[in-house]
Design a protein around this motif. Structure first.
Motif, PDB file in Angstrom:
ATOM      1  N   LYS A  45      46.229  42.572  33.436  1.00  0.00           N
ATOM      2  CA  LYS A  45      45.519  43.606  34.187  1.00  0.00           C
ATOM      3  C   LYS A  45      44.451  42.946  35.056  1.00  0.00           C
ATOM      4  CE  LYS A  45      44.496  47.368  31.805  1.00  0.00           C
ATOM      5  NZ  LYS A  45      43.986  48.240  30.709  1.00  0.00           N
ATOM      6  N   PRO A  46      44.860  42.286  36.133  1.00  0.00           N
ATOM      7  CA  PRO A  46      43.891  41.572  36.966  1.00  0.00           C
ATOM      8  C   PRO A  46      43.281  42.456  38.049  1.00  0.00           C
ATOM      9  CG  PRO A  46      46.099  41.080  37.714  1.00  0.00           C
ATOM     10  CD  PRO A  46      46.255  42.015  36.529  1.00  0.00           C
ATOM     11  N   VAL A  47      42.062  42.109  38.440  1.00  0.00           N
ATOM     12  CA  VAL A  47      41.358  42.724  39.559  1.00  0.00           C
ATOM     13  C   VAL A  47      40.836  41.602  40.449  1.00  0.00           C
ATOM     14  CG1 VAL A  47      39.430  44.179  40.291  1.00  0.00           C
ATOM     15  CG2 VAL A  47      40.595  44.663  38.133  1.00  0.00           C
ATOM     16  N   LEU A  48      41.110  41.678  41.729  1.00  0.00           N
ATOM     17  CA  LEU A  48      40.531  40.742  42.693  1.00  0.00           C
ATOM     18  C   LEU A  48      39.316  41.387  43.331  1.00  0.00           C
ATOM     19  CD1 LEU A  48      43.802  39.515  44.435  1.00  0.00           C
ATOM     20  CD2 LEU A  48      42.268  38.077  43.061  1.00  0.00           C
ATOM     21  N   SER A  49      38.193  40.680  43.344  1.00  0.00           N
ATOM     22  CA  SER A  49      36.998  41.254  43.961  1.00  0.00           C
ATOM     23  C   SER A  49      36.014  40.165  44.350  1.00  0.00           C
ATOM     24  CB  SER A  49      36.314  42.237  43.004  1.00  0.00           C
ATOM     25  OG  SER A  49      35.245  42.900  43.652  1.00  0.00           O
ATOM     26  N   THR A  50      35.349  40.397  45.484  1.00  0.00           N
ATOM     27  CA  THR A  50      34.305  39.493  45.959  1.00  0.00           C
ATOM     28  C   THR A  50      33.530  40.200  47.053  1.00  0.00           C
ATOM     29  OG1 THR A  50      33.853  37.255  46.760  1.00  0.00           O
ATOM     30  CG2 THR A  50      35.697  38.420  47.766  1.00  0.00           C
ATOM     31  N   TYR A  51      32.521  39.522  47.573  1.00  0.00           N
ATOM     32  CA  TYR A  51      31.866  40.002  48.779  1.00  0.00           C
ATOM     33  C   TYR A  51      32.612  39.442  49.987  1.00  0.00           C
ATOM     34  CZ  TYR A  51      27.880  41.429  45.895  1.00  0.00           C
ATOM     35  OH  TYR A  51      27.073  42.033  44.964  1.00  0.00           O
ATOM     36  N   PRO A  52      33.083  40.297  50.886  1.00  0.00           N
ATOM     37  CA  PRO A  52      33.774  39.799  52.076  1.00  0.00           C
ATOM     38  C   PRO A  52      32.840  38.921  52.918  1.00  0.00           C
ATOM     39  CG  PRO A  52      34.082  42.177  51.808  1.00  0.00           C
ATOM     40  CD  PRO A  52      33.022  41.764  50.846  1.00  0.00           C
ATOM     41  N   LEU A  53      33.458  38.053  53.720  1.00  0.00           N
ATOM     42  CA  LEU A  53      32.686  37.212  54.629  1.00  0.00           C
ATOM     43  C   LEU A  53      32.084  38.056  55.746  1.00  0.00           C
ATOM     44  CD1 LEU A  53      35.242  34.277  54.839  1.00  0.00           C
ATOM     45  CD2 LEU A  53      33.190  34.403  53.416  1.00  0.00           C
ATOM     46  N   THR A  54      31.152  37.496  56.473  1.00  0.00           N
ATOM     47  CA  THR A  54      30.445  38.269  57.484  1.00  0.00           C
ATOM     48  C   THR A  54      31.115  38.213  58.852  1.00  0.00           C
ATOM     49  OG1 THR A  54      28.268  38.597  58.517  1.00  0.00           O
ATOM     50  CG2 THR A  54      28.945  36.328  58.135  1.00  0.00           C
ATOM     51  N   ALA A 109      38.948  48.787  25.025  1.00  0.00           N
ATOM     52  CA  ALA A 109      39.744  47.577  24.769  1.00  0.00           C
ATOM     53  C   ALA A 109      38.870  46.416  24.337  1.00  0.00           C
ATOM     54  CB  ALA A 109      40.537  47.191  26.021  1.00  0.00           C
ATOM     55  N   ARG A 110      37.650  46.337  24.894  1.00  0.00           N
ATOM     56  CA  ARG A 110      36.692  45.293  24.541  1.00  0.00           C
ATOM     57  C   ARG A 110      35.303  45.900  24.521  1.00  0.00           C
ATOM     58  NH1 ARG A 110      39.428  40.695  28.497  1.00  0.00           N
ATOM     59  NH2 ARG A 110      39.038  42.348  30.031  1.00  0.00           N
ATOM     60  N   SER A 111      34.393  45.268  23.802  1.00  0.00           N
ATOM     61  CA  SER A 111      33.066  45.846  23.600  1.00  0.00           C
ATOM     62  C   SER A 111      32.074  45.354  24.648  1.00  0.00           C
ATOM     63  CB  SER A 111      32.538  45.485  22.208  1.00  0.00           C
ATOM     64  OG  SER A 111      32.262  44.091  22.145  1.00  0.00           O
ATOM     65  N   LEU A 112      30.964  46.071  24.747  1.00  0.00           N
ATOM     66  CA  LEU A 112      29.878  45.649  25.624  1.00  0.00           C
ATOM     67  C   LEU A 112      29.344  44.293  25.180  1.00  0.00           C
ATOM     68  CD1 LEU A 112      27.822  46.218  27.900  1.00  0.00           C
ATOM     69  CD2 LEU A 112      26.416  47.409  26.189  1.00  0.00           C
ATOM     70  N   ALA A 113      29.244  44.077  23.880  1.00  0.00           N
ATOM     71  CA  ALA A 113      28.767  42.784  23.373  1.00  0.00           C
ATOM     72  C   ALA A 113      29.699  41.652  23.805  1.00  0.00           C
ATOM     73  CB  ALA A 113      28.651  42.829  21.849  1.00  0.00           C
ATOM     74  N   GLU A 114      30.994  41.920  23.812  1.00  0.00           N
ATOM     75  CA  GLU A 114      31.938  40.896  24.264  1.00  0.00           C
ATOM     76  C   GLU A 114      31.776  40.621  25.757  1.00  0.00           C
ATOM     77  OE1 GLU A 114      35.943  41.130  21.621  1.00  0.00           O
ATOM     78  OE2 GLU A 114      35.375  43.025  22.579  1.00  0.00           O
ATOM     79  N   ARG A 131      32.754  48.470  33.030  1.00  0.00           N
ATOM     80  CA  ARG A 131      33.764  49.465  32.674  1.00  0.00           C
ATOM     81  C   ARG A 131      35.175  48.901  32.818  1.00  0.00           C
ATOM     82  NH1 ARG A 131      33.444  54.111  36.265  1.00  0.00           N
ATOM     83  NH2 ARG A 131      34.947  55.027  34.808  1.00  0.00           N
ATOM     84  N   MET A 132      35.412  48.150  33.898  1.00  0.00           N
ATOM     85  CA  MET A 132      36.722  47.518  34.058  1.00  0.00           C
ATOM     86  C   MET A 132      37.004  46.556  32.908  1.00  0.00           C
ATOM     87  SD  MET A 132      36.792  46.585  38.110  1.00  0.00           S
ATOM     88  CE  MET A 132      36.878  47.830  39.405  1.00  0.00           C
ATOM     89  N   TRP A 133      36.036  45.701  32.630  1.00  0.00           N
ATOM     90  CA  TRP A 133      36.255  44.641  31.639  1.00  0.00           C
ATOM     91  C   TRP A 133      36.455  45.230  30.246  1.00  0.00           C
ATOM     92  CZ3 TRP A 133      34.701  41.852  27.371  1.00  0.00           C
ATOM     93  CH2 TRP A 133      35.124  40.531  27.314  1.00  0.00           C
ATOM     94  N   THR A 134      35.649  46.235  29.876  1.00  0.00           N
ATOM     95  CA  THR A 134      35.811  46.831  28.545  1.00  0.00           C
ATOM     96  C   THR A 134      37.078  47.668  28.458  1.00  0.00           C
ATOM     97  OG1 THR A 134      34.377  48.691  29.175  1.00  0.00           O
ATOM     98  CG2 THR A 134      33.341  46.827  28.047  1.00  0.00           C
TER      99      THR A 134
END
Length: 514
Positions: A118-127, A280-285, A208-211
């Motif tokens: 379950k991958p997500v691609l994300s970043t800040y776009p270039l200017t 699926a995963r905890s906040l602590a994780e 939220r995505m990661w958990t």
């Protein structure tokens, strides 16, 4: 049949949105598979040039909202997601962006390279600067920048040269809301929270995505460009709307609850089950993976503080002094015996007044610097046995009062001092009881460093056996544990149990942070 892509755009009175839409279609390798959803937020007659769609209008779905009815970026992004019709991929961008040729094939291929189901691609776009001036290319990775005064994380980024780009996308813990690409089912699994205003949007979505089991990756190739300029033809929601601050205040409570900072539920947590953390995963994780600790506002063990909120900044020094002056003048603790509070009453210090003199004698202490001496309600018995008693307090009137009352005691000297910023004169031991518990964590850390710099051999101070700390403001209170993060002091050399979780403990100066 090629897999389809749904592109989400929240556009607030932005005339460049039509160019973003055109560029998405023109630069796509297969434009027929691209479907765009837009939440147009506009003022009729004033913004008619903001929602012209001439390229593939049949592939554009829209929601039109009067700007006065908008509740911010996240609300608009949530509205756009209602236009998703089960497309294979979901992409979120801003309304003033441009793209590389073949961006659709590039993102689909890159997502397939990510080592996650379950991958997500994300970043800040270039200017880029309209119409067509593009900045340097590189791989942009997002990091924490600082926590604001409410504990909301602000992010920053670093760009590496394309020659140093990794062969595959690398995992990260943070997203940029201006470029998100994932399988379409993320819309159902992690729907956008319409009750977050703007601050905290990215960190709450990342958590939220990661958990929920989604892994975030940094694109290892250039995908898109963003106009970061402040343009008069593109108004901001918070410039137009008078109630934005109220929306933001409600959102902060929501964010603090979601990130475990304030665990108490209230009316601001509408639909929190739908828009809360995954299972699926905890906040602590997530904290362990990201290096963040939301409760104590640290990243990889170091406190992250907005520079102007640093404890030694003039505004913070003034606020700290004003707070403790008010506490003393108003007898805030409502104690008839001492304005230092019931914890300094003679009845509350019976055991301590026996233990401390014996401990000082055992340690060979002849000079004590009392950091936060208060009115000496209980320490006045301690002073005669010392060679020197040096009392320090931040409240001028208190210092003048205790100096007058103790003027016959020739070994006692009193000075006004802010122990957070002042380096105290050399002593054998610094006594600091029931003071650090009223300071923000970053102020406590600075104070401990100042104590070490003073040259004292020992610190005798209050600590609580709780195993945790939290962020408070000047004059608040918490059961501070100096052996827990972010201080992580070793176990005390000597300790006296005052009751409950409270102890007065002795550390060597070498145990304190440098």
């Amino acid at each position: 049949m090629h897999p389809t892509i749904f592109v989400s755009i929240a556009s607030y009175r932005d005339p460049d949105c039509q160019n973003t839409v055109r560029d998405l279609f023109e630069k796509a390798a297969r434009p027929e598979r691209v479907f765009i959803g837009i939440c147009w937020q506009f003022v009729p007659k004033e913004d008619d040039d903001c929602f012209v769609v001439e390229t593939r209008p049949e592939q554009v779905r829209t929601i039109r909202v009067h700007a006065s009815e908008s509740k911010g970026a996240c609300w608009a992004r949530s509205k756009v997601q209602s236009l998703w019709q089960g497309e294979d991929y979901f992409m979120q961008v801003d309304s003033h962006m441009r793209f590389v040729q073949g961006w659709d094939e590039l993102l689909i291929g890159m997502l397939a390279q990510c080592d996650s189901p379950k991958p997500v691609l994300s970043t800040y776009p270039l200017t880029f600067t309209p119409p067509d001036t593009y900045g340097d290319e590189g791989v942009v990775t997002i990091y924490p920048k600082w926590f604001d005064d409410f504990g909301v994380l602000v992010q920053r980024s670093e760009m590496a040269s394309m020659k140093d780009a990794p062969p595959l996308p690398r995992k990260n813990a943070f997203i940029g809301a201006g470029l998100i690409f994932a399988a379409g089912r993320i819309v159902d699994e992690v729907p956008y929270d319409p009750y977050v205003y703007f601050e905290g949007e990215e960190i709450t979505m990342a958590v939220r995505m990661w958990t929920s089991g989604w892994d975030i990756f940094v694109p290892n190739a250039v995908v898109a460009f963003h106009d970061y300029g402040q343009r008069p033809e593109r108004p901001r929601h918070w410039k137009d709307q008078t109630d934005w601050d109220k929306l933001n205040q409600h959102a902060r409570k929501r964010i603090r609850y979601m990130l475990g900072i304030d665990p108490v539920r209230d009316e601001d947590l509408v639909d929190i089950e739908r828009y809360g953390l995954g299972t699926a995963r905890s906040l602590a994780e997530y904290e362990a993976f990201s290096g963040l600790n939301f409760g104590v506002r640290t990243f990889r063990g170091a406190l992250l503080l907005k520079p102007e909120l640093a404890p030694d900044q003039p505004a913070q020094c003034t606020a700290r002094k004003d707070m403790f002056v008010r506490i003393w003048r108003d007898n805030f603790w409502n104690c008839d015996e001492t304005r230092s509070g019931s914890g300094s009453a003679l009845s509350a210090t019976v055991g301590l007044r026996k233990w401390l003199p014996a401990t000082l004698k055992f340690l060979g202490v002849e000079i004590v610097a009392d950091a936060g001496c208060g009115d000496m309600n209980w320490t006045r018995e301690l002073a005669p046995a010392l060679r020197l008693y040096l009392g320090f307090d931040i409240v001028p009137e208190l210092v003048a009062d205790v100096r007058e009352r103790m003027k016959e005691q020739s070994n006692c000297f009193f000075s006004e001092a802010d122990i957070v910023t002042a380096t105290l004169p050399r002593s054998d031991a610094i006594l600091c009881r029931d003071v650090l518990t009223h300071l923000p964590l970053e102020a406590v850390m600075m104070t401990l460093k100042r104590f070490r710099q003073s040259g004292a051999r020992y610190l005798i101070t209050t600590t609580h056996a709780t195993g945790r700390n939290g962020a408070i403001r000047n004059g608040g209170w918490q059961a501070l544990d100096l052996t827990a993060a972010p201080f992580n002091l070793p176990p005390p050399r000597i300790m006296f149990h005052e009751g409950g979780t409270k102890h007065i403990a002795v550390w060597a100066a070498t145990d304190l942070p440098e």
